[in-house]
Write an enzyme that holds these catalytic residues in place. Sequence first.
Site, PDB file in Angstrom:
ATOM      1  N   CYS A 337       8.116   1.188  -3.533  1.00 18.22           N
ATOM      2  CA  CYS A 337       9.021   1.126  -4.682  1.00 18.22           C
ATOM      3  C   CYS A 337      10.515   1.177  -4.324  1.00 18.22           C
ATOM      4  O   CYS A 337      11.304   0.441  -4.931  1.00 18.22           O
ATOM      5  CB  CYS A 337       8.665   2.179  -5.727  1.00 18.22           C
ATOM      6  N   ARG A 366       1.243   7.230   5.563  1.00 16.10           N
ATOM      7  CA  ARG A 366       1.420   8.630   5.163  1.00 16.10           C
ATOM      8  C   ARG A 366       0.597   9.508   6.093  1.00 16.10           C
ATOM      9  O   ARG A 366      -0.563   9.196   6.377  1.00 16.10           O
ATOM     10  CB  ARG A 366       0.986   8.840   3.706  1.00 16.10           C
ATOM     11  N   GLN A 384      -1.310  -1.238  -0.320  1.00 15.72           N
ATOM     12  CA  GLN A 384      -1.327  -1.122  -1.773  1.00 15.72           C
ATOM     13  C   GLN A 384      -1.138  -2.490  -2.416  1.00 15.72           C
ATOM     14  O   GLN A 384      -0.335  -3.293  -1.955  1.00 15.72           O
ATOM     15  CB  GLN A 384      -0.190  -0.194  -2.236  1.00 15.72           C
ATOM     16  N   ASP A 386       0.623  -3.447  -4.746  1.00 16.35           N
ATOM     17  CA  ASP A 386       1.725  -2.828  -5.476  1.00 16.35           C
ATOM     18  C   ASP A 386       2.504  -3.854  -6.290  1.00 16.35           C
ATOM     19  O   ASP A 386       2.703  -4.991  -5.852  1.00 16.35           O
ATOM     20  CB  ASP A 386       2.677  -2.171  -4.477  1.00 16.35           C
ATOM     21  N   HIS A 388       6.061  -3.737  -9.169  1.00 23.04           N
ATOM     22  CA  HIS A 388       7.028  -2.947  -9.932  1.00 23.04           C
ATOM     23  C   HIS A 388       7.674  -3.851 -10.966  1.00 23.04           C
ATOM     24  O   HIS A 388       8.192  -4.917 -10.638  1.00 23.04           O
ATOM     25  CB  HIS A 388       8.053  -2.325  -8.987  1.00 23.04           C
ATOM     26  N   LYS A 472       1.757   8.989 -15.596  1.00 24.33           N
ATOM     27  CA  LYS A 472       0.985   7.801 -15.241  1.00 24.33           C
ATOM     28  C   LYS A 472      -0.344   7.766 -15.980  1.00 24.33           C
ATOM     29  O   LYS A 472      -0.782   8.763 -16.558  1.00 24.33           O
ATOM     30  CB  LYS A 472       0.752   7.746 -13.732  1.00 24.33           C
ATOM     31  N   HIS A 518       5.401   1.162 -12.353  1.00 29.56           N
ATOM     32  CA  HIS A 518       4.671   0.998 -11.102  1.00 29.56           C
ATOM     33  C   HIS A 518       3.213   0.708 -11.468  1.00 29.56           C
ATOM     34  O   HIS A 518       2.663   1.371 -12.350  1.00 29.56           O
ATOM     35  CB  HIS A 518       4.689   2.277 -10.267  1.00 29.56           C
TER      36      HIS A 518
END
Length: 651
Positions: A337, A366, A384, A386, A388, A472, A518
Amino acid sequence: MIRITLPDGAVREYEAGVSALDIAKSISDGLARKVLAAEVDGEVVDAFRPIEKDASLKLLTWDDKGGKSTFWHSSAHLMAEAIEDIFPGTKFGIGPAIETGFYYDIDLGDRSITEEDLQKIEKKVKELANQKERYTRTQVSKADAIQYFTDKGDQYKLELIEGLEDGKITFYQQGSFTDLCRGPHIPHTGFIKAVKLTNIAGAYWRGNEKNKMLTRIYGVTFPAQKELDDYLVLMEEAKKRDHRKLGRELDLFTFSEKVGSGLPLWLPKGAMLRERLQQFLQKIQLDGGYLPVVTPHIGSKQLYITSGHWEKYGADSFRPITTPQEGEEFMLKPMNCPHHCEIYKSSPHSYKELPLRYAEFGTVYRYEQSGELHGLTRVRGFTQDDAHLFCRPDQVKDEFKKVIDLVMHVFSSLDFHNYTAQVSLRDKENRAKYIGTDENWDIAENAIREAAAEKGLVTVEEYGEAAFYGPKLDFMVKDALGRSWQLGTIQVDYNLPERFELEYVDSDNSRKRPVMIHRAPFGSLERFIAVLLEHCAGKLPLWLAPVQVKILPISDKFSAYAHEIAGMMKGKDLRAEVDDRNEKIGKKIRDTELEKVPYMLVIGEKEMNEQTVAVRRQGKGDLGSQSLPEFMDTIIKEVLEKTVQREQEPA
């Protein structure tokens, strides 16, 4: 007198100090016999705790999540009592309930636990449970708590007490065992009728590799033996479906200590599976107005200081990477992000352009403790799906609803039909965990509630489960074994646009902040593939299977025709392989069944002469003879429709 509001809206009056158990008895003795705990004004507490003021009350039984959690937490204490009885001098770490069952971390000194010891502990737990000892709660001063565990010689409890406030420390006792604990607990041990200690593992104290390795004993308990028996059958089925086992058998992925723990290596067939999932979602995204972007695997440490990720997660991240340039620091990317915020900021935007939807299959890193790594579900590097979305405040709800539609389409295409939408909210009593204003949090939380309601989703609300920057909607998906997994997620964020000073020019020429959404329908490709493999027992739907058709010539005489068929199928974008090993056809069929290839084509004299194929379906056997064009039309249609051959659930 106080007023108690029940879940059906009924209001009853009782004297102050009444317990939830007393209230249950006033309704029905049968109900009272089932009550394990109570939810008072949203907080799960002991059923025997006094209620001193007006409150809403829900009585929790085994059928409630809070009831099960309390049952298993109490079981952890009971197991600890059994361990202390068998192994005097044991020191105790923590013993929480987990999703199914419980564990306790213990320090046995120089001793070690064997399978035979587990049987002794189980027997003792059953014996103690039959005594129906009450769980008693006592509030103690910090000084008294320190004195108790100093006398007992339990340094782990003393370390826990250091971080507690005086006046907020409680002990719980059942039988001869006393523990430092916030609770809650079930009324007495007699509710526990069946027990199974399932596993022994190592766990560093407080999750820190620099601390001592403790022994972690896992267990599960039930209020009836039949429920335990059913659970054990389910666990045997789960072993067969373990994605780590299936990954090896199907040649999908592997791990290497030389590469590093928690860093999966995707083999050709696994890479093909990933690519199919990516292509599937990329097409949906392009049709939905998403714009593809690509960002690097590292970023300046300053980027994550700006986003707040460094402050919240820096200690648990991979160490910053230094360069020959003095003072220059980078990090392995833990999130996509912040990078997408910088892409948005790279050019000016008008209100007419919004929403802007940036999508990336971005790999992030991570640090997970080595003891917490587990196949593809807990890794240190993962990709991910992902995206946005940057939108105006008036667009948030509609955009959120569109993402819900996208997530539900993904789930239905992969036979995940049983799921619950969890609205993950902040813990208002722990404000320091979050960034941003209360006003923006309220707006974001309400937008999620409204969008979910308008889409007709069945939702549950969980406080304290929000991301640090916003609330979320998490999709909790149940697989074929009834296990719940958190997969897709959608998050509303007013805070990162503020931190990155993102703007758009509104219709009145004023500069406004966009709102950021997100979203990740899969969550991560690694975790999603793990859950998918276990859900379908490795029998992937035809459109995803790395090899869709295996062609089995009966002898070398028919190999040329088999390869000719394979070439024709590849020309139709079907994934086919020929098994022309010098093996009997029975073995070829058995091996292909084990490889879980959806279709087999057996080729012999008759098939070659008549230009046909003998079709077998994985798990269904012989489907008879078909012409090659007829067969290809059938499976092309199945691929286009994404027909799912559902695995029968275990009895």
